[in-house]
Design a protein around this motif. Structure first.
Motif, mmCIF file in Angstrom:
data_model
loop_
_atom_site.group_PDB
_atom_site.id
_atom_site.type_symbol
_atom_site.label_atom_id
_atom_site.label_comp_id
_atom_site.label_asym_id
_atom_site.label_seq_id
_atom_site.Cartn_x
_atom_site.Cartn_y
_atom_site.Cartn_z
ATOM 1 N N LEU B 32 0.867 -1.164 0.000
ATOM 2 C CA LEU B 32 0.000 0.000 0.000
ATOM 3 C C LEU B 32 0.902 1.210 0.000
ATOM 4 N N SER B 33 0.589 2.194 -0.856
ATOM 5 C CA SER B 33 1.475 3.336 -0.892
ATOM 6 C C SER B 33 0.675 4.621 -0.783
ATOM 7 N N ASP B 34 1.021 5.428 0.193
ATOM 8 C CA ASP B 34 0.505 6.775 0.336
ATOM 9 C C ASP B 34 -1.019 6.847 0.264
ATOM 10 N N ALA B 35 -1.675 6.021 1.062
ATOM 11 C CA ALA B 35 -3.134 6.051 1.067
ATOM 12 C C ALA B 35 -3.623 7.164 1.971
ATOM 13 N N VAL B 48 -12.627 -0.656 -3.678
ATOM 14 C CA VAL B 48 -12.544 -1.615 -4.787
ATOM 15 C C VAL B 48 -11.217 -1.440 -5.507
ATOM 16 N N GLY B 49 -10.828 -2.459 -6.231
ATOM 17 C CA GLY B 49 -9.573 -2.345 -6.966
ATOM 18 C C GLY B 49 -9.177 -3.682 -7.529
ATOM 19 N N PRO B 50 -8.139 -3.701 -8.366
ATOM 20 C CA PRO B 50 -7.689 -4.974 -8.942
ATOM 21 C C PRO B 50 -7.218 -5.915 -7.833
ATOM 22 N N SER B 51 -7.143 -7.186 -8.132
ATOM 23 C CA SER B 51 -6.757 -8.111 -7.071
ATOM 24 C C SER B 51 -5.304 -7.870 -6.667
ATOM 25 N N GLY B 52 -5.034 -8.063 -5.382
ATOM 26 C CA GLY B 52 -3.688 -7.846 -4.855
ATOM 27 C C GLY B 52 -3.325 -6.384 -4.719
ATOM 28 N N CYS B 53 -4.320 -5.497 -4.637
ATOM 29 C CA CYS B 53 -3.987 -4.074 -4.574
ATOM 30 C C CYS B 53 -3.898 -3.573 -3.149
ATOM 31 N N GLY B 54 -3.988 -4.476 -2.181
ATOM 32 C CA GLY B 54 -3.825 -4.035 -0.799
ATOM 33 C C GLY B 54 -5.118 -3.613 -0.128
ATOM 34 N N LYS B 55 -6.248 -4.070 -0.666
ATOM 35 C CA LYS B 55 -7.540 -3.709 -0.070
ATOM 36 C C LYS B 55 -7.662 -4.267 1.352
ATOM 37 N N SER B 56 -7.330 -5.542 1.474
ATOM 38 C CA SER B 56 -7.448 -6.170 2.800
ATOM 39 C C SER B 56 -6.440 -5.576 3.771
ATOM 40 N N THR B 57 -5.269 -5.232 3.238
ATOM 41 C CA THR B 57 -4.238 -4.600 4.059
ATOM 42 C C THR B 57 -4.762 -3.315 4.669
ATOM 43 N N LEU B 58 -5.480 -2.549 3.852
ATOM 44 C CA LEU B 58 -6.042 -1.289 4.293
ATOM 45 C C LEU B 58 -6.928 -1.511 5.513
ATOM 46 N N MET B 59 -7.712 -2.598 5.438
ATOM 47 C CA MET B 59 -8.637 -2.905 6.507
ATOM 48 C C MET B 59 -7.904 -3.250 7.801
ATOM 49 N N LYS B 60 -6.849 -4.031 7.656
ATOM 50 C CA LYS B 60 -6.090 -4.415 8.853
ATOM 51 C C LYS B 60 -5.400 -3.213 9.470
ATOM 52 N N LEU B 61 -5.016 -2.257 8.610
ATOM 53 C CA LEU B 61 -4.362 -1.055 9.124
ATOM 54 C C LEU B 61 -5.331 -0.224 9.946
ATOM 55 N N LYS B 226 -3.437 -0.763 -8.994
ATOM 56 C CA LYS B 226 -2.830 -2.058 -8.703
ATOM 57 C C LYS B 226 -1.591 -1.875 -7.841
ATOM 58 N N ARG B 227 -1.093 -2.976 -7.327
ATOM 59 C CA ARG B 227 -0.008 -2.970 -6.355
ATOM 60 C C ARG B 227 1.190 -2.154 -6.811
ATOM 61 N N PRO B 228 1.802 -1.297 -5.998
ATOM 62 C CA PRO B 228 1.368 -0.979 -4.646
ATOM 63 C C PRO B 228 0.152 -0.061 -4.655
ATOM 64 N N GLY B 229 -0.843 -0.412 -3.885
ATOM 65 C CA GLY B 229 -2.126 0.271 -3.966
ATOM 66 C C GLY B 229 -2.093 1.734 -3.555
ATOM 67 N N ARG B 230 -2.684 2.550 -4.400
ATOM 68 C CA ARG B 230 -2.917 3.959 -4.056
ATOM 69 C C ARG B 230 -4.389 4.222 -4.280
ATOM 70 N N VAL B 231 -4.937 5.184 -3.577
ATOM 71 C CA VAL B 231 -6.324 5.555 -3.846
ATOM 72 C C VAL B 231 -6.316 6.460 -5.064
ATOM 73 N N ILE B 232 -6.972 6.034 -6.159
ATOM 74 C CA ILE B 232 -6.917 6.879 -7.356
ATOM 75 C C ILE B 232 -8.197 7.696 -7.551
ATOM 76 N N VAL B 233 -9.331 7.162 -7.121
ATOM 77 C CA VAL B 233 -10.567 7.919 -7.310
ATOM 78 C C VAL B 233 -11.454 7.764 -6.092
ATOM 79 N N LYS B 234 -12.107 8.852 -5.731
ATOM 80 C CA LYS B 234 -13.136 8.788 -4.694
ATOM 81 C C LYS B 234 -14.454 9.085 -5.387
ATOM 82 N N LYS B 235 -15.394 8.143 -5.310
ATOM 83 C CA LYS B 235 -16.650 8.300 -6.049
ATOM 84 C C LYS B 235 -17.814 8.293 -5.058
#
Lengths: 258, 270
Positions: B32-35, B48-61, B226-235
């Motif tokens: 995850l980078s600079d979220a 949401v995001g492509p697989s392996g983009c650190g979504k679950s990581t975000l949750m654990k953080l 995609k990895r390393p995950g960044r937030v690209i859009v807020k909708k």
């Protein structure tokens, strides 16, 4: 074959196989005229078994006592050590290699040492039964703990559970089927342990009875002792299996108990 | 949940430039980078995001299960350094305990979380009643005595949601909770989830790869690269609630899903 006939045949199978083996044994002894001192016929062994039942029973009870004492020690100690190893990576890395090394030692080699320390009697047999049977218990309990699903751990941690709560609410219940599975292995090992001890040096137990009968060239009594050990082993295994089913219904998903 | 007003519209959860790397030294992979994002109290967000983009990581953080490599995570304006209390979590794998009945599984958080923990033994009847009500509200009334392995996948996941909510957490974390279910059960559970949220108004973070699910449930959707995950859009999803399966066929809904899909396809193309 009808469904019920299949069911009863399945139940009868172990007995049929045993009867067939004994029959072959009996016939072979007669056919090849094998001297009794080398291999007595099963009927002869059975005869001795009945004739000397009181003596056999007395020596068997001694062995059963030492085995059970060693086995119970192994459960208590194995459970504690297994929990410690499974719960702490430090205890694991510190103790596991030592345990493996200890388990590799032939237990027959430690009996003379135990005799020096503890003298002749029940104590060496109890200790031998204990050291030989605690290893599978430790390994199984540790495995049960170490394989907790990471998600389960995360759920508990996010609720603010302490390590102790994770251990008591998840770890221990989860390790129970592993513990009970190991008991079936451990009890037969415990018998091996106490009989080894009685055979290497001792003045009590079924191992001693067999040894002294052997020294008198009394092969039928020796074999009767063997059979007695086998019967005790199967009986104790059955007890452990029964306890297992009672205690961990959920692990069988209700199928066995149902 | 009446103390909402005390910090005057400041977000409940805030991530500032959060990065996370797994492993050390040369082997380290940046998950995850600079979220940077913020979640308001009572908001339902989806990631949401492509697989392996650190979504679950975000949750654990956010829950403090993992410490960030850099950046700050704030909940209630305080830095998160260890697992925060009062969070509910539900994963794709229901992780119910097979040795407990469904009822006892759902009682678990009450045995662990304060102040219920202290009151638990003395007030068990009251808590059991609470669990029964919750079970009934997700359509599982009367199933409390069943073991999890006697329930279907959908029923297990309903129980899992009950367990995540029974202690009335402020924040609910959902990591692809409906991912392993068949389409009908999944759409059914979206409705259950929305109903629970509208009743209780907890703050929810849903990690998913199902864009229709995200648009159905969330107020705000964050799209990650995609990895390393960044937030690209807020909708922002400005569809009225309660949303129904009918709403998922309305042009505006379809439009939102299309837009999200395009964004993620672009990520795969890069």
């Amino acid at each position: 074959m009808s469904e019920t006939a299949r069911y009863y045949l399945k139940l009868a199978m172990p007995w049929l196989v045993m009867a067939a083996l004994l029959l072959i044994w009996e016939l072979a002894c007669i056919l090849f005229a094998i001297p009794e001192i080398i291999l007595p016929r099963p009927t002869k062994i059975f005869e001795v078994f009945i004739a000397r039942f009181d003596i056999l029973l007395r020596f068997c009870l001694e062995t059963l006592w030492t085995t059970t004492a060693g086995f119970l020690l192994a459960i208590a100690f194995g459970l504690l050590l297994g929990l410690a190893i499974g719960a702490s990576p430090f205890v694991y890395s510190g103790l596991y290699p030592l345990l493996i090394a200890f388990n590799a030692i032939p237990k027959v080699a430690i009996v003379p040492i135990l005799m020096i320390w503890l003298g002749v009697g029940a104590a060496p047999a109890v200790i031998t039964a204990f050291v030989i049977s605690f290893f599978p218990i430790v390994v199984n309990v540790a495995t049960g703990l170490a394989t907790i699903e990471p998600e389960m751990r995360d759920v508990m941690r996010s609720l603010g559970a302490t390590q102790y709560e994770i251990l008591t609410k998840v770890g221990i219940p989860r390790a129970m089927p592993y513990l009970f599975a190991s008991l079936k292995v451990a009890i037969t090992l415990a018998f091996i342990g106490s009989v080894i001890s009685e055979t290497v040096g001792g003045n009590r137990g079924i191992g001693f009875l067999m040894l002294s009968a052997g020294a008198r060239n009394d092969a039928p009594t020796t074999f009767a002792g063997l059979f007695a050990i086998a019967i005790m082993g199967v009986a104790m295994y059955a007890v452990c299996a029964l306890i297992e089913q009672r205690m961990t219904k959920w692990a069988f998903r209700g199928e066995v108990v149902g | 949940m009446a103390q909402a007003a005390e910090n005057d519209g400041a977000p409940l959860v805030e991530l500032r430039g959060v990065s996370l790397a797994y492993g050390r030294g040369a082997d380290a992979t940046l998950a995850l980078s600079d979220a940077t994002l913020s979640i308001d109290k009572g908001e339902f967000i989806a990631v949401v995001g492509p697989s392996g983009c650190g979504k679950s990581t975000l949750m654990k953080l956010v829950t403090g299960l993992l410490p960030p490599t850099s950046g700050d995570i704030l909940v209630h304006g305080r830095r998160v350094t260890k697992p925060i209390r009062g969070v509910g979590m539900a994963f794709q794998n229901p992780t119910l305990m097979p040795w407990r009945t469904t009822r006892d599984n759902i009682l678990l958080p009450l045995e662990v979380v304060e102040p219920h923990k202290q009151r638990f033994k003395a007030n068990k009847a009251e808590y059991v009643e609470r669990v029964e009500k919750l079970l009934a509200s997700v359509g599982l009334g009367g199933f409390g005595d069943k073991y999890p392995w006697q329930l279907s996948g959908g029923m297990q996941q309903r129980s899992n949601l009950c367990r995540a909510l029974v202690h009335e957490p402020e924040i609910l974390m959902l990591d692809e909770p409906f991912g392993a279910l068949d389409a009908f059960t999944r759409e059914d559970l979206w409705g259950v989830m929305q109903k629970l949220w509208m009743e209780r108004r907890f703050t929810a973070v849903l990690v998913t790869h199902d864009l229709r699910e995200a648009a159905y449930l969330a107020d705000t959707i964050y799209v990650m690269s995609k990895r390393p995950g960044r937030v690209i859009v807020k909708k922002t999803v400005d569809l009225p609630r309660p949303r129904t399966l009918e709403s998922t066929f309305e042009p505006h809904f379809v439009e939102i899903v299309h837009e999200l899909r395009d964004l993620i396809h672009q990520e795969y193309a890069v």
